[in-house]
Motif scaffolding. Sequence first.
Motif, PDB file in Angstrom:
ATOM      1  N   ARG A   1      -8.010  -1.438  -3.847  1.00 34.81           N
ATOM      2  CA  ARG A   1      -8.000  -2.886  -3.644  1.00 34.81           C
ATOM      3  C   ARG A   1      -7.083  -3.265  -2.482  1.00 34.81           C
ATOM      4  NH1 ARG A   1      -8.651  -7.671  -6.545  1.00 34.81           N
ATOM      5  NH2 ARG A   1      -8.565  -9.320  -4.973  1.00 34.81           N
ATOM      6  N   LEU A   2      -5.944  -2.614  -2.389  1.00 29.41           N
ATOM      7  CA  LEU A   2      -5.022  -2.893  -1.298  1.00 29.41           C
ATOM      8  C   LEU A   2      -5.591  -2.465   0.050  1.00 29.41           C
ATOM      9  CD1 LEU A   2      -1.692  -1.871  -3.050  1.00 29.41           C
ATOM     10  CD2 LEU A   2      -2.300  -4.168  -2.288  1.00 29.41           C
TER      11      LEU A   2
ATOM     12  N   THR B   1      -4.551 -12.308  -7.003  1.00 27.28           N
ATOM     13  CA  THR B   1      -5.368 -11.666  -8.037  1.00 27.28           C
ATOM     14  C   THR B   1      -4.879 -10.252  -8.345  1.00 27.28           C
ATOM     15  OG1 THR B   1      -6.960 -10.939  -6.353  1.00 27.28           O
ATOM     16  CG2 THR B   1      -7.411 -13.031  -7.484  1.00 27.28           C
ATOM     17  N   ILE B   2      -4.310  -9.573  -7.329  1.00 31.09           N
ATOM     18  CA  ILE B   2      -3.771  -8.228  -7.562  1.00 31.09           C
ATOM     19  C   ILE B   2      -2.589  -8.305  -8.515  1.00 31.09           C
ATOM     20  CG2 ILE B   2      -2.625  -6.256  -6.479  1.00 31.09           C
ATOM     21  CD1 ILE B   2      -4.244  -6.805  -3.968  1.00 31.09           C
TER      22      ILE B   2
ATOM     23  N   SER C   1      -3.693  -9.134 -12.129  1.00 28.20           N
ATOM     24  CA  SER C   1      -4.330  -8.024 -12.848  1.00 28.20           C
ATOM     25  C   SER C   1      -3.326  -6.939 -13.194  1.00 28.20           C
ATOM     26  CB  SER C   1      -5.474  -7.440 -12.016  1.00 28.20           C
ATOM     27  OG  SER C   1      -4.986  -6.844 -10.824  1.00 28.20           O
ATOM     28  N   CYS C   2      -2.318  -6.754 -12.351  1.00 24.21           N
ATOM     29  CA  CYS C   2      -1.355  -5.673 -12.579  1.00 24.21           C
ATOM     30  C   CYS C   2      -0.310  -6.012 -13.631  1.00 24.21           C
ATOM     31  CB  CYS C   2      -0.658  -5.300 -11.266  1.00 24.21           C
ATOM     32  SG  CYS C   2      -1.713  -4.425 -10.092  1.00 24.21           S
TER      33      CYS C   2
ATOM     34  N   GLU D   1      -7.706  -5.268   1.163  1.00 17.18           N
ATOM     35  CA  GLU D   1      -6.910  -6.396   1.636  1.00 17.18           C
ATOM     36  C   GLU D   1      -6.283  -6.094   2.998  1.00 17.18           C
ATOM     37  OE1 GLU D   1      -6.924  -9.268   0.469  1.00 17.18           O
ATOM     38  OE2 GLU D   1      -7.859  -8.936  -1.490  1.00 17.18           O
TER      39      GLU D   1
ATOM     40  N   LEU E   1      -5.763   0.437  -7.786  1.00 21.93           N
ATOM     41  CA  LEU E   1      -4.883  -0.487  -7.077  1.00 21.93           C
ATOM     42  C   LEU E   1      -4.878  -0.199  -5.583  1.00 21.93           C
ATOM     43  CD1 LEU E   1      -2.642  -2.631  -6.914  1.00 21.93           C
ATOM     44  CD2 LEU E   1      -1.006  -0.852  -7.589  1.00 21.93           C
TER      45      LEU E   1
ATOM     46  N   ALA F   1      -2.472 -11.505  -2.428  1.00 30.97           N
ATOM     47  CA  ALA F   1      -1.739 -10.837  -3.506  1.00 30.97           C
ATOM     48  C   ALA F   1      -2.011 -11.438  -4.876  1.00 30.97           C
ATOM     49  CB  ALA F   1      -0.238 -10.894  -3.218  1.00 30.97           C
TER      50      ALA F   1
ATOM     51  N   ARG G   1       0.821  -1.199   0.000  1.00 30.87           N
ATOM     52  CA  ARG G   1       0.000   0.000   0.000  1.00 30.87           C
ATOM     53  C   ARG G   1       0.861   1.258   0.000  1.00 30.87           C
ATOM     54  NH1 ARG G   1      -2.081   4.031   2.719  1.00 30.87           N
ATOM     55  NH2 ARG G   1      -4.264   4.604   2.403  1.00 30.87           N
TER      56      ARG G   1
END
Length: 359
Positions: free
Chosen positions: A330-331, A308-309, A312-313, A334, A327, A306, A171
């Motif tokens: 989403r973080l 799926t993140i 996607s990134c 999480e 992003l 982590a 983050r």
Amino acid sequence: MPSPIPVERFLPRDLSPSIDLRPCSSPLELSHRKLPGGLPACSGRRRLLPPRLAWCSIDWEQVLLLEPLGSGGFGSVYRATYRGETVALKKVKRSTKNSLASRQSFWAELNAARLRHPHVVRVVAASASCPGDPGCPGTIIMEYTGTGTLHQRIYGRSPPLGAEICMRYARHVADGLRFLHRDGVVHLDLKPANVLLAPGDLCKIGDFGCSQRLREGDEAAGGEPCCTQLRHVGGTYTHRAPELLKGEPVTAKADIYSFAITLWQMVSRELPYTGDRQCVLYAVVAYDLRPEMGPLFSHTEEGRAARTIVQSCWAARPQERPNAEQLLERLEQECAMCTGGPPSCSPESNAPPPLGTGL
């Protein structure tokens, strides 16, 4: 079959994968005639910064070198004091093979000038010269954050990061990217060795020697602001987005790809690729090669958070990657799941920082 990577995109051998800073090879060359601060007096004609950067010109009499800290591709870094404050002083190296790249590295560092954010290393002062070294392209004085990097934290003897710390560090980096991208700056060399660990366990993005500033009015195919002027190679090939390997325009989504590789490293504690560099470059572009998602991404809390993140990134098409704002959201989610509290892993950066001003 023709190569998907233009010949000029193959990187020179001196651009290494994501290794940590090497030990500094030599200190600044000091002459016999020194200023009170410990640096040699300037000889010959001094190169000056343009008027828009006059505010950060170095007062050399206030500089006192203390010790070498490390060396990277285009510069050597020293711990020093400036006006009584402990700082990091970076002397950009003269490159006998590519003097233009050395000068570009210095001016790229100044893309971070005037920018103030908890997760971006602050530029204190700069000069287009260095006393005692008339061929030096420039000197940058930055805030001193200590000597630790995210690379050392990942690959050192410390225990694995764990879910909470992994998401918090991620983050911090995403928050720094969001700030940079809002100001039109793309880092282009994001990797663990360029993320510094400051007191308070804060991550700060540093080393802007490959950065570029996006130009208003230019847009890539997906509508993203872009910079069409990138024609030199730089950065670290293991973290370089496939569109850049193909010579396409720079957008902020290139940093998102680099973020994915960095987050993958936080979880896996491995280096992204093994094998011949040019084969890796070809496979990344032609066959969509990515680092392997091993068991840690299924069997650990941080890996599941982590997975799926990361996927996607590091999507092949920039348009399919989230922007830094998305992003970070989403973080935040999480982080909340990891801590069981509100979606905040970095209280010091919750208040919106003042936007930096462009150069």
